[in-house]
Design a protein around this motif. Structure first.
Motif, mmCIF file in Angstrom:
data_model
loop_
_atom_site.group_PDB
_atom_site.id
_atom_site.type_symbol
_atom_site.label_atom_id
_atom_site.label_comp_id
_atom_site.label_asym_id
_atom_site.label_seq_id
_atom_site.Cartn_x
_atom_site.Cartn_y
_atom_site.Cartn_z
ATOM 1 N N PRO A 91 0.814 -1.226 0.000
ATOM 2 C CA PRO A 91 0.000 0.000 0.000
ATOM 3 C C PRO A 91 0.844 1.272 0.000
ATOM 4 O O PRO A 91 0.556 2.215 -0.752
ATOM 5 N N THR A 92 1.892 1.298 0.806
ATOM 6 C CA THR A 92 2.765 2.477 0.863
ATOM 7 C C THR A 92 3.460 2.700 -0.473
ATOM 8 O O THR A 92 3.566 3.836 -0.956
ATOM 9 N N MET A 93 3.921 1.634 -1.093
ATOM 10 C CA MET A 93 4.633 1.776 -2.360
ATOM 11 C C MET A 93 3.673 2.174 -3.493
ATOM 12 O O MET A 93 4.041 2.948 -4.364
ATOM 13 N N LEU A 94 2.444 1.685 -3.450
ATOM 14 C CA LEU A 94 1.465 2.111 -4.447
ATOM 15 C C LEU A 94 1.196 3.612 -4.314
ATOM 16 O O LEU A 94 1.023 4.306 -5.318
ATOM 17 N N GLU A 95 1.191 4.103 -3.093
ATOM 18 C CA GLU A 95 1.021 5.543 -2.874
ATOM 19 C C GLU A 95 2.164 6.342 -3.497
ATOM 20 O O GLU A 95 2.000 7.511 -3.829
ATOM 21 N N GLN A 96 3.311 5.705 -3.680
ATOM 22 C CA GLN A 96 4.464 6.370 -4.298
ATOM 23 C C GLN A 96 4.360 6.380 -5.815
ATOM 24 O O GLN A 96 5.177 7.009 -6.484
ATOM 25 N N GLY A 97 3.390 5.659 -6.370
ATOM 26 C CA GLY A 97 3.155 5.720 -7.813
ATOM 27 C C GLY A 97 3.503 4.480 -8.603
ATOM 28 O O GLY A 97 3.408 4.489 -9.835
ATOM 29 N N ILE A 98 3.922 3.389 -7.933
ATOM 30 C CA ILE A 98 4.223 2.156 -8.667
ATOM 31 C C ILE A 98 2.974 1.714 -9.422
ATOM 32 O O ILE A 98 1.880 1.695 -8.869
ATOM 33 N N THR A 99 3.139 1.355 -10.677
ATOM 34 C CA THR A 99 2.005 0.908 -11.489
ATOM 35 C C THR A 99 2.110 -0.535 -11.933
ATOM 36 O O THR A 99 1.161 -1.077 -12.497
ATOM 37 N N GLY A 100 3.244 -1.175 -11.700
ATOM 38 C CA GLY A 100 3.390 -2.575 -12.081
ATOM 39 C C GLY A 100 4.320 -3.297 -11.137
ATOM 40 O O GLY A 100 5.268 -2.717 -10.622
ATOM 41 N N MET A 101 4.002 -4.566 -10.875
ATOM 42 C CA MET A 101 4.817 -5.402 -9.998
ATOM 43 C C MET A 101 5.018 -6.767 -10.656
ATOM 44 O O MET A 101 4.061 -7.335 -11.167
ATOM 45 N N ILE A 102 6.246 -7.243 -10.623
ATOM 46 C CA ILE A 102 6.556 -8.561 -11.179
ATOM 47 C C ILE A 102 7.103 -9.412 -10.044
ATOM 48 O O ILE A 102 8.057 -9.024 -9.365
ATOM 49 N N GLY A 103 6.504 -10.566 -9.840
ATOM 50 C CA GLY A 103 6.960 -11.477 -8.789
ATOM 51 C C GLY A 103 6.326 -12.830 -9.017
ATOM 52 O O GLY A 103 5.789 -13.104 -10.079
ATOM 53 N N LYS A 104 6.371 -13.677 -8.003
ATOM 54 C CA LYS A 104 5.708 -14.976 -8.139
ATOM 55 C C LYS A 104 4.751 -15.162 -6.972
ATOM 56 O O LYS A 104 4.871 -14.515 -5.931
ATOM 57 N N GLY A 105 3.813 -16.034 -7.180
ATOM 58 C CA GLY A 105 2.813 -16.318 -6.153
ATOM 59 C C GLY A 105 1.445 -15.900 -6.624
ATOM 60 O O GLY A 105 1.261 -15.320 -7.691
ATOM 61 N N SER A 106 0.474 -16.211 -5.796
ATOM 62 C CA SER A 106 -0.928 -15.907 -6.190
ATOM 63 C C SER A 106 -1.238 -14.436 -5.991
ATOM 64 O O SER A 106 -0.542 -13.718 -5.304
#
Length: 106
Positions: A91-106
């Motif tokens: 949530p904190t990082m989304l507030e910083q403006g991140i629009t995409g995340m790449i990782g693994k898991g559900s």
């Protein structure tokens, strides 16, 4: 086989709204790597009122898990780490403006 969707960074919110779960994408541009330890440090810095060294607006983060380099190699293998490790910081990082995340898991 479904066609891959081509996207470029910076990756805007408007671009992200065109994607859905399961889409295959080809990404061109800069992707910033950071895992749970980096997210923890950044969130702690923000809580202290400090500015981050990276502007995350419209950026994609790759939850990267590196391995040590073999002797003579400049870098070891790298692959996605478990996205759930970042859940507390997301949530904190989304507030910083991140629009995409790449990782693994559900």
């Amino acid at each position: 086989m479904a066609e891959k969707i081509r996207i470029e960074t910076p990756f805007t919110v408007e671009q992200s709204k065109k994607l859905k779960a399961g889409d295959s994408v080809l990404i061109t541009g800069t992707i910033i790597s950071a895992r749970d330890a980096a997210h923890k440090v950044m969130c702690e810095a923000l809580a202290r009122g400090e500015k981050l060294p990276v502007d995350w607006k419209n950026e994609i983060v790759y939850y990267l898990g590196p391995t040590p380099a073999k002797p003579g190699d400049p870098i070891g293998s790298c692959g996605p780490t478990t996205s759930g490790r970042m859940d507390a910081y997301t949530p904190t990082m989304l507030e910083q403006g991140i629009t995409g995340m790449i990782g693994k898991g559900s």
